[in-house]
Design an enzyme around this catalytic site. Sequence first.
Site, short mmCIF file in Angstrom:
data_model
loop_
_atom_site.label_atom_id
_atom_site.label_comp_id
_atom_site.label_asym_id
_atom_site.label_seq_id
_atom_site.Cartn_x
_atom_site.Cartn_y
_atom_site.Cartn_z
N TRP A 164 3.26 6.83 1.90
CA TRP A 164 3.33 6.23 0.57
C TRP A 164 3.97 4.84 0.56
CZ3 TRP A 164 8.36 5.24 0.17
CH2 TRP A 164 9.27 6.10 0.79
N ASN A 165 4.64 4.44 1.63
CA ASN A 165 5.42 3.20 1.55
C ASN A 165 4.56 1.93 1.58
OD1 ASN A 165 4.85 3.78 4.25
ND2 ASN A 165 6.69 2.79 5.01
N LYS A 188 -6.73 11.39 4.12
CA LYS A 188 -5.81 12.10 3.25
C LYS A 188 -4.70 11.12 2.85
CE LYS A 188 -2.06 14.09 3.85
NZ LYS A 188 -1.44 13.51 2.61
N PRO A 189 -4.80 10.54 1.66
CA PRO A 189 -3.75 9.62 1.22
C PRO A 189 -2.53 10.41 0.74
CG PRO A 189 -5.38 9.87 -0.52
CD PRO A 189 -5.87 10.68 0.65
N GLY A 243 3.73 8.20 9.71
CA GLY A 243 4.68 9.01 8.95
C GLY A 243 5.88 9.37 9.80
N SER A 244 6.59 10.41 9.43
CA SER A 244 7.83 10.78 10.10
C SER A 244 7.56 11.37 11.48
CB SER A 244 8.60 11.80 9.26
OG SER A 244 7.95 13.06 9.29
N GLU A 265 1.92 6.37 14.54
CA GLU A 265 3.03 5.45 14.28
C GLU A 265 4.05 6.25 13.49
OE1 GLU A 265 5.28 3.17 11.76
OE2 GLU A 265 3.30 2.44 11.17
N CYS A 299 9.04 1.53 7.94
CA CYS A 299 9.37 2.12 9.25
C CYS A 299 9.95 1.10 10.21
CB CYS A 299 8.14 2.77 9.84
SG CYS A 299 6.71 1.69 9.90
N GLU A 396 17.05 7.73 10.37
CA GLU A 396 16.42 6.65 9.62
C GLU A 396 16.73 6.86 8.13
OE1 GLU A 396 12.03 4.54 9.73
OE2 GLU A 396 12.13 6.72 9.84
N GLU A 473 -2.09 -0.19 16.73
CA GLU A 473 -2.98 -0.52 15.63
C GLU A 473 -2.94 -2.02 15.40
OE1 GLU A 473 -3.14 3.40 12.89
OE2 GLU A 473 -1.36 2.17 12.57
#
Length: 492
Positions: A164-165, A188-189, A243-244, A265, A299, A396, A473
């Site tokens: 979401w960031n 999948k958003p 994501g995490s 990532e 991140c 984090e 990426e």
Amino acid sequence: MASTAAAAFGLKDASLIRTQGFIDGKWVDAKEGGVIKVTNPATSEELGSIPEMGVAETKEAIDAAAKAFKTWSKTTAKQRHDILKKFYDLMQEHTDDLARLITLENGKPLAEAKGEHAYSASFIEWFAEEAVRTYGEVIPSPFPNIRNVVIKQPIGVVSILTPWNFPSAMITRKLGAALAAGCTAVIKPPPETPFSALALVELATRAGVPPGVINVVTTQANVSDVGREMCENTTVKKVSFTGSTPIAKLLYGLAATTLKKVSIEAGGNAPFIVFDDADIDAAVAGAIACKFRGSGQTCVCANRIYVQSSVYADFASRLAEKVAAFKVGNGLENDTTHGPLIHDRAVEKVERHVEDALAKGAQLVHGGKRLPGGGSFFAPTVLSDVPADALVNTEETFGPLAALTRFETEEEVIKLANATPVGLAGYFFSRDVGRVWRVAEALEVGMVGTNTGVISQAVIPFGGIKESGLGREGGHGIEDYMNTKYIAFGGM
């Protein structure tokens, strides 16, 4: 049925507001009728709702992508270039609306949202150009009657799972590469910020992307089952996730059941180092840009700030002065410099890190508390004398917390910086050329910013090492969406 009050978005083109999933070229609701409420983190008001889809819809999306792959993979690189270029042009044409969507669902200030939009569009532009650069090669053979040729081919159906960031840029960084390579995708958003992704799909369709090439499945309650299907389905040939780290490990394990190609990532814990020969004003500006962009929810944000003793007090005071001038508020207001966190759970994590650091001897320089009123706001915070064992140095934070730790020597700070299982990004400021090379090479991260707090660009190989992920990426990203095939021509 998913819905929204279009007027609440205030877009020039209200047709960009999509509240359904997208499968085989059609906007669809969930089979079981469930919906997910999406709220504005600055106001806690509901923006609208999207479908609560499940495994059945995910399988349909994958099947649609597989059917479309048969024809999309046969298009020429020039055809894909042209469609992506039109997609990019449409994104530019709708800059104001797309940036506003980012602010409404994510909370970041409108100026920052426009920056994300530009970054997002740059991936589509870059991969439009990369589409026509997927070169093969001819390898000289040791045998006179053999000719060796290597070609690149699209890998197949790709599962894309995004955070979401960066509601827009994380979509285009993956989707742009997939489309350019000739792959089809199931996206999948995040349920917190789905509207940017859905608006991009609307524009991609207008640009000429055929039915089935892009599919979107929205979910929240069924995310575990949907994620499993996207990773284990044998039709899917690649998984790309941002994501995490804990979720990355889970998805990696699921994808491993069929030995899929994976790009990950994952989380970071970026060190930000200020040496005694640094330009302190530049270091402060770099820390502001790196630590507080997105209210600390990126991140690659600086998470641990190490400052050499002789310049520690000067840096801390200048940083605190700048942070005290921030205006926290609704991202749509002109004077807002920093927006809310994404939800209350994020605020609670920052509170926990602040309380832990203070309990272990850190000093509060500025901020340190949740802000009153509606929304998920936390005051931008500066802590000094943060001990090495504080949670903020081992986890984090993902929030507006600048935690300063003093160090004495280069050797000491390199050890501190590398004392983490993750390695996405790292930053340092120094005007000693020899030190710049030594430290850049010594930091155990995938990306280093020297004398800058901003590293993200479409053209770079973005990614980490250790538990921060696999693959790259952006700049070299299209390679991860292609298979390399060797062909031996005999009887020459």
